[in-house]
Motif scaffolding. Structure first.
Motif, short mmCIF file in Angstrom:
data_model
loop_
_atom_site.label_atom_id
_atom_site.label_comp_id
_atom_site.label_asym_id
_atom_site.label_seq_id
_atom_site.Cartn_x
_atom_site.Cartn_y
_atom_site.Cartn_z
N UNK A 215 0.83 -1.21 0.00
CA UNK A 215 0.00 0.00 0.00
C UNK A 215 0.86 1.25 0.00
N UNK A 216 1.95 1.22 -0.76
CA UNK A 216 2.92 2.32 -0.74
C UNK A 216 2.31 3.64 -1.17
N UNK A 217 1.44 3.61 -2.19
CA UNK A 217 0.91 4.87 -2.69
C UNK A 217 -0.05 5.51 -1.70
N UNK A 218 -0.66 4.70 -0.87
CA UNK A 218 -1.52 5.25 0.19
C UNK A 218 -0.69 5.94 1.27
N UNK A 219 0.59 5.61 1.35
CA UNK A 219 1.48 6.19 2.36
C UNK A 219 2.37 7.29 1.79
N UNK A 220 2.38 7.46 0.46
CA UNK A 220 3.25 8.45 -0.17
C UNK A 220 2.78 9.87 0.16
N UNK A 221 3.73 10.77 0.25
CA UNK A 221 3.41 12.17 0.56
C UNK A 221 2.57 12.79 -0.55
#
Length: 301
Positions: A215-221
């Motif tokens: 879920x990297x894009x949900x955590x990206x700035x």
């Protein structure tokens, strides 16, 4: 043809291009597909690519932390806006000076950033199932523009499911979670065939060689996304495809975006939700091809 593209130190993206039907043709204009958050480029259905390749050299790719691209967000975090630069790097790697660009969901947000920062690289743009920069899920914070009503947010059932996105699951449980996710994304305006999306996710997992989802894009700035006011200056012809049953960015998100763009226009695909199921591929392809036709895109040249 498949290849890997270096976009940052230690970060490579998988990409694939499809020659226009009839073989390589230097007169066929390229078309870049930019997928949504946490989704591999394989989420662009092959039948859609087949239809687009009737006229274009079509390119799709895996974002960072999806598919065969580098998975390293915890070691090398990035902002959503960096993914727009990645799309430009893919064009560079294929030696493409200008292309038609199509973005879905988060991909539509990235296309808007490309319109603002790299308009010289775009022949035309098409975005679908998305929201305007600075609005909805494309806000850098929880504030809205003064005097503007807050647009509707995602379906509460989706919000609840997203809370489970990054939890560890075995392969079968992960596939089941993804199919349920697609069921909610699809909405009720068109038929949902669970087998169609199970087959898709099995392909995606085989392609990536792993089944987990960081879920990297949900955590990206989300810094740098509050640029909605700049959209009025966009000169590149841009089509906004409205999905009336979209549970993520429901109407009036698409209408707001088309009005915000300097050269935006709106078309609606009846019954469509936030998924490219087999029933919407043909009308979506037709809308994209109409937008990329010389008469529509020529003013950007």
């Amino acid at each position: 043809m498949e290849r890997f593209v270096d976009v940052a130190p230690g970060v490579r993206l998988w990409a694939e291009d499809f020659a226009p039907h009839g073989g390589v043709d230097g007169t066929a204009e390229p078309l870049l597909l930019v997928m949504g958050a946490n989704a591999s480029g394989l989420a662009w259905p092959d039948p859609l690519i087949e239809q687009l390749a009737e006229r274009h050299r079509v390119i799709r790719y895996d974002h960072r932390d999806t598919g065969r691209s580098t998975w390293a967000f915890d070691e090398r975090p990035y902002a959503i806006s960096d993914l727009a630069d990645d799309a430009i790097a893919v064009l560079d790697a294929f030696g493409i000076e200008r292309a038609h660009v199509v973005g879905m969901s988060m991909g539509g947000i990235l296309v808007q950033l490309m319109l603002l920062d790299h308009p010289d690289r775009l022949l035309s743009a098409t975005v679908l199932c998305t929201t305007a920069l600075g609005s909805g899920l494309a806000r850098a914070d929880d504030t809205e523009v003064a005097g503007s009503p807050a647009p509707p947010g995602p379906d509460p059932a989706l919000l609840a499911l997203w809370q489970e996105m990054g939890r560890p699951r075995d392969r079968e449980a992960e596939i089941a979670w993804r199919v349920e996710h697609w069921r909610l994304l699809n909405g009720t305006g068109t038929p949902f065939e669970a087998g169609e999306f199970r087959a898709l996710e099995e392909r995606v997992i085989a392609h990536a060689g792993r089944h987990d989802n960081p879920a990297a894009h949900a955590r990206a700035a989300q810094t740098g996304l509050d640029r909605g006011a700049e959209l009025a200056g966009v000169e590149v012809p841009t089509l906004v495809i409205e999905a009336p049953e979209d549970p993520v960015n429901p109407p009036p998100h698409s209408g707001h975006l088309s009005r915000a763009l300097g050269r935006g226009r709106l078309v609606r695909v009846p019954g469509m939700g936030h998924a490219l199921n087999s029933t919407v591929v043909a009308p979506v392809a037709a809308a994209i091809l109409t937008q990329s036709a010389p008469a529509a895109a020529g003013a950007a040249s």
